[in-house]
Every structure is written in C-alpha cells, then in structure tokens.
Scaffold this motif. Sequence first.
Motif, PDB file in Angstrom:
ATOM      1  N   ALA A   1     -20.330 -14.368  -7.803  1.00  0.00           N
ATOM      2  CA  ALA A   1     -19.582 -15.612  -7.605  1.00  0.00           C
ATOM      3  C   ALA A   1     -18.279 -15.600  -8.395  1.00  0.00           C
ATOM      4  CB  ALA A   1     -20.444 -16.808  -8.012  1.00  0.00           C
ATOM      5  N   ALA A   2     -18.299 -14.996  -9.590  1.00  0.00           N
ATOM      6  CA  ALA A   2     -17.081 -14.916 -10.398  1.00  0.00           C
ATOM      7  C   ALA A   2     -16.024 -14.064  -9.702  1.00  0.00           C
ATOM      8  CB  ALA A   2     -17.404 -14.343 -11.773  1.00  0.00           C
TER       9      ALA A   2
ATOM     10  N   VAL B   1     -19.400 -13.549 -18.439  1.00  0.00           N
ATOM     11  CA  VAL B   1     -20.103 -13.831 -17.186  1.00  0.00           C
ATOM     12  C   VAL B   1     -21.439 -13.095 -17.175  1.00  0.00           C
ATOM     13  CG1 VAL B   1     -19.978 -13.685 -14.672  1.00  0.00           C
ATOM     14  CG2 VAL B   1     -17.884 -14.066 -15.998  1.00  0.00           C
ATOM     15  N   THR B   2     -22.528 -13.815 -16.909  1.00  0.00           N
ATOM     16  CA  THR B   2     -23.836 -13.168 -16.824  1.00  0.00           C
ATOM     17  C   THR B   2     -23.911 -12.295 -15.571  1.00  0.00           C
ATOM     18  OG1 THR B   2     -24.873 -14.932 -15.531  1.00  0.00           O
ATOM     19  CG2 THR B   2     -24.874 -15.181 -17.931  1.00  0.00           C
ATOM     20  N   THR B   3     -24.860 -11.376 -15.574  1.00  0.00           N
ATOM     21  CA  THR B   3     -25.013 -10.490 -14.424  1.00  0.00           C
ATOM     22  C   THR B   3     -25.247 -11.274 -13.140  1.00  0.00           C
ATOM     23  OG1 THR B   3     -25.908  -8.735 -15.844  1.00  0.00           O
ATOM     24  CG2 THR B   3     -26.381  -8.592 -13.482  1.00  0.00           C
ATOM     25  N   ALA B   4     -26.056 -12.301 -13.213  1.00  0.00           N
ATOM     26  CA  ALA B   4     -26.357 -13.098 -12.027  1.00  0.00           C
ATOM     27  C   ALA B   4     -25.126 -13.829 -11.496  1.00  0.00           C
ATOM     28  CB  ALA B   4     -27.462 -14.097 -12.344  1.00  0.00           C
ATOM     29  N   GLU B   5     -24.196 -14.151 -12.392  1.00  0.00           N
ATOM     30  CA  GLU B   5     -23.006 -14.910 -11.991  1.00  0.00           C
ATOM     31  C   GLU B   5     -21.850 -14.035 -11.512  1.00  0.00           C
ATOM     32  OE1 GLU B   5     -23.158 -18.736 -15.039  1.00  0.00           O
ATOM     33  OE2 GLU B   5     -22.405 -16.807 -15.774  1.00  0.00           O
ATOM     34  N   LYS B   6     -21.957 -12.728 -11.697  1.00  0.00           N
ATOM     35  CA  LYS B   6     -20.809 -11.863 -11.422  1.00  0.00           C
ATOM     36  C   LYS B   6     -20.331 -11.908  -9.966  1.00  0.00           C
ATOM     37  CE  LYS B   6     -21.387  -8.808 -15.405  1.00  0.00           C
ATOM     38  NZ  LYS B   6     -20.211  -9.254 -16.147  1.00  0.00           N
TER      39      LYS B   6
ATOM     40  N   SER C   1     -16.731 -17.305 -13.851  1.00  0.00           N
ATOM     41  CA  SER C   1     -17.801 -18.157 -13.354  1.00  0.00           C
ATOM     42  C   SER C   1     -17.514 -19.644 -13.519  1.00  0.00           C
ATOM     43  CB  SER C   1     -19.112 -17.811 -14.075  1.00  0.00           C
ATOM     44  OG  SER C   1     -18.928 -17.902 -15.487  1.00  0.00           O
ATOM     45  N   ARG C   2     -16.361 -19.977 -14.110  1.00  0.00           N
ATOM     46  CA  ARG C   2     -15.989 -21.384 -14.316  1.00  0.00           C
ATOM     47  C   ARG C   2     -14.642 -21.686 -13.651  1.00  0.00           C
ATOM     48  NH1 ARG C   2     -18.626 -24.456 -18.074  1.00  0.00           N
ATOM     49  NH2 ARG C   2     -17.517 -26.064 -16.872  1.00  0.00           N
TER      50      ARG C   2
ATOM     51  N   PRO D   1     -13.703 -17.831 -18.180  1.00  0.00           N
ATOM     52  CA  PRO D   1     -14.768 -17.143 -17.432  1.00  0.00           C
ATOM     53  C   PRO D   1     -14.555 -17.263 -15.934  1.00  0.00           C
ATOM     54  CG  PRO D   1     -15.684 -18.550 -19.163  1.00  0.00           C
ATOM     55  CD  PRO D   1     -14.231 -18.906 -19.039  1.00  0.00           C
TER      56      PRO D   1
END
Length: 306
Positions: A53-54, A46-51, A23-24, A21
């Motif tokens: 940062a990813a 990846v969640t929408t909120a994390e995109k 996000s990780r 991911p």
Amino acid sequence: MPRPDAPVSSFTLGPALLFCPGSRPDRFGKAAERADAVIVDLEDAVTTAEKPAARAAAVTAITGGDDDVPALDPAVTVVRLNGVSFGELDADLTALEGSPVRHVVVAKADDLGVLDHVAAALPEARLIPQIESPIGVLNAPALASHPAVEALFWGTEDMTAGLGGTTARTADGAYRSVIRHIRHSVLIAAGAAGVPALDAINTGIRDLPRLAAEAEDACASGFVAKACVHPHQVETVRRAYTPDAGEVEWAKALLVALRQEAGADADPLTVGAFSFRGQMVDAPVALQAQRIMARYDATRVHQPGE
C-alpha cells in the motif's frame, strides 16, 4: 573518476528534508507544506504488511494524487527504497518503473552493484545512496562517483549496529567519536567526488537545542541539507541554514567587488587575488560568498518580511 563540482551545488531539495511514512498518505500534504522536500519512506517506517500500500501511495502521489492520496511534486519529492537485503527492493522498483519519480534514496547502499541495479530500473531518477554500514563507509568514494548519484546521505542506527555498538550518542545527545568519524568520512567522500552530502536525522524530537547545534555544524562543515523525522524539527534546521544579515551583506558586497575586479561573468574558480575591505581575498573566499547567497536564496521565502 571524481567529477568536478560546480562552484555552488545545484542540489535544490534542502535545506530541510522531512521523512514521511509511505503508509501514511494522510500526512503527505502537511509534510510538503512544512518542508523543503519530502522523503516518502518505503523502508524502516513501514511494516512488511504495509509495504504494498505504501508503494501504491507513493506512485499515486507523484503522478498527481487522487481522492485519498494528495499530490506531491516529483521535483521536491524523494522516495526511500528498501535495502536490497530485505527482499523488497525489486518490488519497489517495479512499482516505480514508468512513474515520474526523480529522486530516490537507496537505503543501506553498500556497493556499486545495487546502484547499477536501481539506475537500470529507474533511468530518469537521480540516486542518493544512504551509507549505513561499515562497508558502505569504506565504499563511499566509489558510491559517490557513480554517474547516477546526485548526493550522499548517511545514517546512524544501522551503522551503530553494524559496528557492534549499542548507541550512536553519549548521554548528553552528542555523537560518539566513531560516529563523528563516519560522518566526516561521508562528507569527505562526497566532496572528493564533487557531489553534495546530506546530514543524518536526529531522533531527539524534543531536543531542539541539540538539533540546532547539530544543524549549524552541518551547514558550516559543508552538508547542503539535513533530514528531519518530525515537522517540529524543520524550522530549526532552516534557521540553522539561514545566513544572518551580516553574512548576506558581506557576501553580496564581495560578489559585487568580484564582478568589478574580474568582469560580470567572472568564475570564482579562476579569479586571482584581489583587495576587498582592506584584505586580500581569492577564489575560495569568493566561493564561500556564493554559497552564502545560495543558502539565502533557499531559505529567504520563510524569513519574516520576505
């Protein structure tokens, strides 16, 4: 127009590709150490909120890393983009523009328009369309023939949903017949266009015997690599793609005989039939020997004693 393939695929990202991911970033380094190539996922993992940062982590990694994000070699790193229907693709492309990204998976690739769009934004990247819908299967020959494409990939879960089904596998973990048909269709489309095909993931993290059988079949059928979702799966896939000692000895000996018969620069595609160990062999058999040696070269660094 289909492009003629080289005798042995030039695809160098396999045989075991490992999803991680975006996000990780704390997992990027371990993934790179374990697998032949890392697929940094900006899509389903990846969640929408994390995109956002990813995306930032993916770009940082392939441009040298920093204190928080380990560096990833762009030559063996793939970034999986979001599908166009979710409204995140353009943000992915904007983030990656100007970066050293060299390989991208185009998730949920249904038509040539999305490949044109990605290729225009990332002209230095090679594209790997992921066929995940019924219309994608029907369009696979055209997608494989796009000039920016370096391989075809496919997926099961979105495909099953698109077909109106509930599971891609039977109770024993085997693919359902329609999924096997789709798998074969993608492989044939790739072969017809002269590009490699990558086999889908197996989500059964603990079922390594099933993964081994699936990877062995993928290798024997013509898939150049298989994707993994967990580090524990990598060595199982690599073993499946590693020729045994008997195969390597046969392939080496046949290629020596080929050079003796037709010259040091002999092209297996044009060599005529010749005798080898009491049997007549010809171009297709010589190509098989070359592919065995290509797999040997790709996996031997992980073999004991190498």
